[in-house]
Enzyme design. Structure first.
Site, PDB file in Angstrom:
ATOM      1  N   HIS A  64      26.285  17.384  59.392  1.00 16.27           N
ATOM      2  CA  HIS A  64      25.491  17.121  60.598  1.00 16.27           C
ATOM      3  C   HIS A  64      24.317  18.087  60.596  1.00 16.27           C
ATOM      4  CE1 HIS A  64      28.462  14.376  62.390  1.00 16.27           C
ATOM      5  NE2 HIS A  64      29.363  15.172  61.850  1.00 16.27           N
ATOM      6  N   ASP A 154      29.974   8.033  62.416  1.00 11.36           N
ATOM      7  CA  ASP A 154      30.778   9.250  62.590  1.00 11.36           C
ATOM      8  C   ASP A 154      30.540   9.951  63.926  1.00 11.36           C
ATOM      9  OD1 ASP A 154      32.604  11.340  61.637  1.00 11.36           O
ATOM     10  OD2 ASP A 154      30.819  12.563  61.883  1.00 11.36           O
ATOM     11  N   HIS A 234      37.080  12.742  56.999  1.00  8.87           N
ATOM     12  CA  HIS A 234      37.986  13.816  57.474  1.00  8.87           C
ATOM     13  C   HIS A 234      39.441  13.392  57.755  1.00  8.87           C
ATOM     14  CE1 HIS A 234      36.498  12.016  61.173  1.00  8.87           C
ATOM     15  NE2 HIS A 234      35.392  12.726  61.208  1.00  8.87           N
ATOM     16  N   ASN A 280      37.142  17.447  65.882  1.00 10.14           N
ATOM     17  CA  ASN A 280      37.628  16.075  65.890  1.00 10.14           C
ATOM     18  C   ASN A 280      37.538  15.492  64.483  1.00 10.14           C
ATOM     19  OD1 ASN A 280      38.192  13.408  66.270  1.00 10.14           O
ATOM     20  ND2 ASN A 280      36.556  12.992  67.711  1.00 10.14           N
ATOM     21  N   ASP A 307      32.019  18.213  57.016  1.00  9.52           N
ATOM     22  CA  ASP A 307      31.859  17.893  58.445  1.00  9.52           C
ATOM     23  C   ASP A 307      31.194  19.069  59.157  1.00  9.52           C
ATOM     24  OD1 ASP A 307      31.823  16.595  60.842  1.00  9.52           O
ATOM     25  OD2 ASP A 307      33.985  16.538  61.127  1.00  9.52           O
TER      26      ASP A 307
HETATM   27  O1  DOR Z   1      34.272  17.622  65.271  1.00 10.68           O
HETATM   28  C1  DOR Z   1      33.424  16.761  65.095  1.00 10.68           C
HETATM   29  N1  DOR Z   1      32.126  17.020  65.318  1.00 10.68           N
HETATM   30  N2  DOR Z   1      33.791  15.554  64.693  1.00 10.68           N
HETATM   31  C2  DOR Z   1      32.935  14.535  64.647  1.00 10.68           C
HETATM   32  O2  DOR Z   1      33.331  13.460  64.294  1.00 10.68           O
HETATM   33  C3  DOR Z   1      31.531  14.711  65.047  1.00 10.68           C
HETATM   34  C4  DOR Z   1      31.121  16.096  64.910  1.00 10.68           C
HETATM   35  C5  DOR Z   1      29.825  16.417  65.610  1.00 10.68           C
HETATM   36  O3  DOR Z   1      28.867  15.651  65.503  1.00 10.68           O
HETATM   37  O4  DOR Z   1      29.751  17.486  66.239  1.00 10.68           O
HETATM   38 ZN    ZN Z   2      33.891  12.378  62.395  1.00 12.54          ZN
END
Ligand code: DOR
Ligand code: ZN
Length: 433
Positions: A64, A154, A234, A280, A307
């Site tokens: 991200h 996602d 994940h 998550n 992730d």
């Molecule tokens: O923990 C998470 N953070 N899981 C996700 O699927 C999205 C991600 C986020 O964009 O912060």
């Molecule tokens: Zn995710």
């Protein structure tokens, strides 16, 4: 570009140290010793490996980068720097930005910024549905035309089975892959942590393993019937690993990733009540952690993906239920894999190359990444000191955010240098101009 001489390095950590000469972005020579004086060039950059392990540069299928929209937490520039320092030469930037990367304009913007920064190849992931809303398919074909090969909502699950089926059918025609965030939303309403004793003790609503496993099982069947490619993001439970084994044995075109944090941490972390541990899917039971390591070692889970999820202080330094899920990963991934998979004897360095570089490159459709360390191959490389030990300090990371669950931990192995098409992007913990 000047030639680069990597001196005294051990490809895949095997055999005696060798010298590797890189010219014009390609591995030109590999020999017991190469004399820099014999190289026909004014300036040769020499990096002394001191016997360090040479691996293909890492490829992250799940990053991200937060640009556009949340440049207060990460930008394509800072995220690319974190990637380079972590040994990555390519990352896939997730589509849950603001605006969402659900059209050609946004994905082209992300790709262009990645090229301008130039520290790692940035491949935009396209959203599966418009605005990640799970209602209507995004313009997959238009995004594929500008180079997108991985589509994902996602952060959200494409939970409507008809929409998921259509997405898989289109992706097959486009030679793309659908990366699913597997979470049946009706099973995780209000969920805050792994459903188990630890969550119950703290009064946190449970996130059941079945919410993940039921979607993975369904999607494997949809992909099998559509003859399409599914990638499971994940993976967090031992049951999902079993579903993957079942599906792969039946010839399903399914691949899967596990994060470093799910390989190292379990839900006993909840006792701290520190939202840095909120993610998550959630940190699971110790038995899941051990099952995930075994599944990565035996290939049921194909690869490691970070992730990497930067969050602002105000989104993490608050009560658990209000905190956003996610944790940083790019600058700790290699060390966490060394701790959980190499130190335990589950993988050797060749195995690390497979799960952190070769398989993710194949899954993401990258022809010039995850290649063998051999003459004529593109010089996308990561040099790793296997004997180093270091203490994690989130404040020292290149990321703007500092939400690492590994804060203060001492971890093994460090990235000494990263090479992107023959150019050193990171050296001894510093970005190279
Ligand atoms: O923990 C998470 N953070 N899981 C996700 O699927 C999205 C991600 C986020 O964009 O912060
Ligand atoms: Zn995710």
């Amino acid at each position: 570009m000047n030639p680069l001489l990597l001196r005294g390095v051990r490809p895949y950590g095997e055999g005696e140290p060798v010298d590797v000469l890189v010219r014009d972005g390609v591995i030109a020579e590999l020999a017991a010793t190469i004399d820099a004086a014999t190289i026909d060039a004014d300036d040769v950059q020499v990096v002394d490996g001191n016997g360090a392990v040479l691996l293909p540069g890492f490829v992250d299928l799940h990053t991200h980068l937060r640009e556009p929209g949340r440049e207060d937490t990460e930008t394509i520039a800072t995220g690319s720097a974190a990637a380079a320092l972590g040994g990555y030469t390519a990352v896939f930037a997730m589509a849950n930005t603001d605006p969402v990367a659900d059209n050609a304009v946004v994905v082209e913007h992300v790709a262009r910024r990645g090229r301008e920064v130039g520290l790692a190849d940035v491949h935009p992931v396209g959203a599966v549905t418009v605005g990640l809303k799970g209602e209507k398919l995004a313009e997959l074909g238009t995004m594929a035309k500008v180079g997108v090969r991985v589509f994902s909502d996602d952060g959200h699950c494409v939970h409507d089975p008809l929409l998921m089926r259509r997405a898989l059918e289109y992706s097959r025609a486009l030679d793309a892959v659908i990366a699913q965030h597997a979470e049946e939303p009706r099973l995780t309403v209000g969920a805050q942590a792994h459903e188990g004793e630890n969550a119950a003790r703290l009064g946190l609503q449970g996130w059941p393993a079945s919410a993940e496993e039921s979607i993975v099982a369904r999607d494997c069947l949809l992909a099998l019937h559509a003859e399409a490619r599914l990638h499971v993001c994940h993976v967090s439970t031992s049951g999902t690993a079993d579903v993957l084994r079942w599906a792969k044995a039946r010839g399903t075109r399914v691949s899967a990733e596990v994060t470093p944090h799910h390989l190292l941490l379990d839900d006993s972390r909840l006792a701290t009540y520190d939202p840095v541990n909120k993610v998550n899917p959630p940190l699971r039971a110790e038995s899941d952690v051990l099952a995930l390591r075994a599944a990565l070692a035996d290939g049921s889970i194909d690869c490691v993906a970070t992730d990497h999820a930067p969050h602002a202080v105000q989104d993490k330094d608050c009560e658990w239920s209000a905190a956003r899920p996610g944790m940083l990963g790019l600058q700790t991934a290699l060390s966490v894999v060394a701790e959980t998979m190499v130190a335990t004897g589950l993988l050797d360095w060749r195995g690390v190359a497979r799960v952190m570089s070769e398989r993710p490159a194949e899954i993401g459709g990258l022809a010039d990444q995850g290649r063998p360390i051999a003459v004529g191959e593109p010089a996308n490389l990561a040099l790793v000191d296997p004997d180093a030990r270091w203490t994690v300090r989130g404040a020292d990371f290149a990321s703007i955010a500092a939400n690492t669950p590994f804060e203060g931990m001492e971890l093994p192995a460090a990235v000494v240098a990263t090479v992107l098409r023959g150019r050193v992007t990171a050296l001894s913990g510093r970005i190279q101009p």
